[in-house]
Scaffold this active site. Structure first.
Site, short mmCIF file in Angstrom:
data_model
loop_
_atom_site.label_atom_id
_atom_site.label_comp_id
_atom_site.label_asym_id
_atom_site.label_seq_id
_atom_site.Cartn_x
_atom_site.Cartn_y
_atom_site.Cartn_z
N GLY A 11 -30.56 58.32 0.00
CA GLY A 11 -29.59 58.53 1.17
C GLY A 11 -29.54 57.06 1.55
CG LEU A 13 -32.99 54.94 6.87
CD1 LEU A 13 -32.93 53.47 7.29
CD2 LEU A 13 -33.85 55.73 8.02
CB ALA A 60 -32.12 64.93 7.50
CE1 TYR A 125 -28.84 65.80 11.39
CE2 TYR A 125 -28.19 64.82 13.34
CZ TYR A 125 -28.63 64.58 12.15
OH TYR A 125 -29.52 63.25 12.03
CD1 TRP A 150 -23.42 57.36 16.22
CD2 TRP A 150 -22.15 55.62 17.23
NE1 TRP A 150 -22.23 57.89 16.96
CE2 TRP A 150 -21.55 56.93 17.81
CE3 TRP A 150 -21.35 54.40 17.47
CZ2 TRP A 150 -20.69 57.16 18.88
CZ3 TRP A 150 -20.25 54.71 18.47
CH2 TRP A 150 -20.08 55.87 19.01
N1 NAP Z 1 -26.85 58.40 9.55
C1 NAP Z 1 -27.19 58.50 10.72
O1 NAP Z 1 -26.29 57.86 11.65
C2 NAP Z 1 -28.42 58.94 11.46
C3 NAP Z 1 -28.70 58.78 12.76
C4 NAP Z 1 -29.96 59.09 13.44
C5 NAP Z 1 -30.65 59.84 12.70
N2 NAP Z 1 -30.60 59.93 11.16
C6 NAP Z 1 -31.68 60.41 10.46
O2 NAP Z 1 -32.04 59.45 9.60
C7 NAP Z 1 -32.50 60.04 8.18
C8 NAP Z 1 -31.88 59.33 7.09
O3 NAP Z 1 -30.13 59.62 7.31
P1 NAP Z 1 -29.36 59.21 6.18
O4 NAP Z 1 -28.19 58.74 7.09
O5 NAP Z 1 -29.88 58.14 5.16
O6 NAP Z 1 -29.06 60.69 5.38
P2 NAP Z 1 -28.29 60.53 4.03
O7 NAP Z 1 -27.66 59.59 3.64
O8 NAP Z 1 -27.54 62.01 4.37
O9 NAP Z 1 -29.46 61.19 3.31
C9 NAP Z 1 -30.18 62.06 3.22
C10 NAP Z 1 -31.08 62.39 1.78
O10 NAP Z 1 -31.78 63.61 2.13
C11 NAP Z 1 -31.51 64.40 0.82
N3 NAP Z 1 -31.78 65.64 0.85
C12 NAP Z 1 -31.00 66.64 1.63
N4 NAP Z 1 -31.67 67.91 1.68
C13 NAP Z 1 -32.78 67.63 0.83
C14 NAP Z 1 -33.96 68.63 0.45
N5 NAP Z 1 -33.98 69.80 0.74
N6 NAP Z 1 -34.53 68.17 -0.17
C15 NAP Z 1 -35.03 66.81 -0.78
N7 NAP Z 1 -34.03 65.78 -0.21
C16 NAP Z 1 -32.95 66.34 0.49
C17 NAP Z 1 -29.91 64.22 0.31
O11 NAP Z 1 -29.91 64.45 -0.83
P3 NAP Z 1 -28.55 64.92 -1.21
O12 NAP Z 1 -27.31 63.88 -0.88
O13 NAP Z 1 -28.47 65.24 -2.63
O14 NAP Z 1 -28.15 66.30 -0.30
C18 NAP Z 1 -30.17 62.39 0.62
O15 NAP Z 1 -30.21 61.72 -0.24
C19 NAP Z 1 -32.16 61.36 8.55
O16 NAP Z 1 -33.43 62.21 8.74
C20 NAP Z 1 -31.19 61.58 9.58
O17 NAP Z 1 -31.17 62.76 10.35
C21 NAP Z 1 -29.60 59.51 10.57
#
Ligand code: NAP
Length: 284
Positions: A11, A13, A60, A125, A150
């Site tokens: 993902g 991060l 997630a 969410y 964000w």
């Molecule tokens: N982005 C933001 O602004 C933000 C802000 C605050 C907190 N966060 C938290 O930070 C963390 C990382 O966020 P991110 O933006 O890097 O998220 P992301 O780009 O959506 O990456 C999430 C990763 O989790 C994988 N995933 C989803 N369901 C899964 C499952 N059942 N088993 C194994 N892997 C799975 C996804 O794979 P697929 O793509 O194949 O589904 C993806 O590679 C998350 O926990 C998120 O809640 C994010």
């Protein structure tokens, strides 16, 4: 070298965590596959087989509107999946690192939330992530919950706000951007470095971890165009009521790194300088 296991490594991060943690730890899964965190046995085996000191749990369901339309899947992944990872940490005595979100708050505050404000999520969410926080604190003695907001990063793989503004500003002479929801834009590289620097302290608990600032999307878009030198595109302020979304959004998602401040350990820079570095080094 000690071992670290990362879920959601592919993902946004995860792509920042990988090189930064790779300098100090041996990072698993080595094949960068993402075993399903909803499979209790599989994820426990995958994690415990590499005997990690830390498990960085990033996997997630992050599609906020998707969570609203499919709450079962949101709670299955974000809450019960998190419980599976926590149980694996319990089994192999690893410290767990969980990334939560400013969307655990209701957004009615006028200024950024601290760790001492009461969570009251307004969408699925936010609630599914908050329930993950509760499970971790119930099950584990050794955990860090870093809440962020964000996120931007990912370079050429970026599909989020910065990349969208880049793409649309290149094609249109006018962009409508909402100016009535507030957050703390945070660079994934800065968040990854802060996590790396902090987890060795053993000061387990909840921390907000964002780049400094509280801004609306319009101000972020303005800054992107300024840094990138886009001059042929005008930004127009609009209200979020003009762009109805499936999931309600909190008006205020910005966070303050209050616990880091109290410890004298807030090393996160201002969002503008982080955004400038990201755009200049990864996008231009
Ligand atoms: N982005 C933001 O602004 C933000 C802000 C605050 C907190 N966060 C938290 O930070 C963390 C990382 O966020 P991110 O933006 O890097 O998220 P992301 O780009 O959506 O990456 C999430 C990763 O989790 C994988 N995933 C989803 N369901 C899964 C499952 N059942 N088993 C194994 N892997 C799975 C996804 O794979 P697929 O793509 O194949 O589904 C993806 O590679 C998350 O926990 C998120 O809640 C994010």
């Amino acid at each position: 070298m000690e071992n670290v296991y990362v879920t959601g490594v592919k993902g946004m991060l995860g792509r920042a965590i990988l090189p930064i943690f790779g300098e100090r730890y041996k990072v698993f899964p080595a094949n960068l596959e993402e075993p399903d965190i909803c499979d209790t046995e599989l994820i426990s085996r995958e994690i415990c087989d590499c005997d990690p000191r830390f498990v960085i749990h990033l996997a997630a369901m992050t599609d906020v509107d998707g969570c609203q339309t499919d709450p079962d899947q949101a709670y299955r992944i974000n809450t019960l999946g998190t419980r599976n990872v926590a149980l694996a940490c319990q089994r192999c005595d690893a410290a767990m690192v969980y990334i939560s979100t400013g969307m655990v708050y209701d957004g009615t505050k006028e200024n950024p939330y601290t760790e001492y404000d009461r969570p009251a999520p307004v969408n699925i969410y936010g609630d599914s992530k908050y329930q993950g926080e509760l499970i971790i604190s119930d099950l584990l003695p050794k955990y860090f919950i870093f809440s962020s907001c964000w996120l931007f990063g990912g370079g050429m793989e970026d599909k989020k706000f910065v990349a969208k503004i880049f793409e649309r500003a290149g094609k249109s002479s006018e962009l409508k951007i909402v100016d009535d929801t507030f957050g703390s834009p945070t660079y994934t590289t800065d968040l990854a470095r802060a996590i790396l620097a902090f987890i060795e302290t053993g000061l387990y608990g909840r921390y907000h971890c964002v780049n400094g600032g509280c801004v609306n999307r319009f101000e972020v878009a303005e800054e992107i165009l300024r840094i990138a030198g886009f001059t042929g595109c005008e930004l127009k302020r609009v209200s979020s009521a003009d762009f109805p979304l499936t999931a309600p959004r909190p008006r205020m998602e910005a966070l303050r790194n209050y616990n880091f401040e109290l410890l004298g350990l807030d090393l996160m820079r201002d969002w503008r300088s982080a955004l400038e570095e990201y755009i200049r080094t990864a996008l231009l």
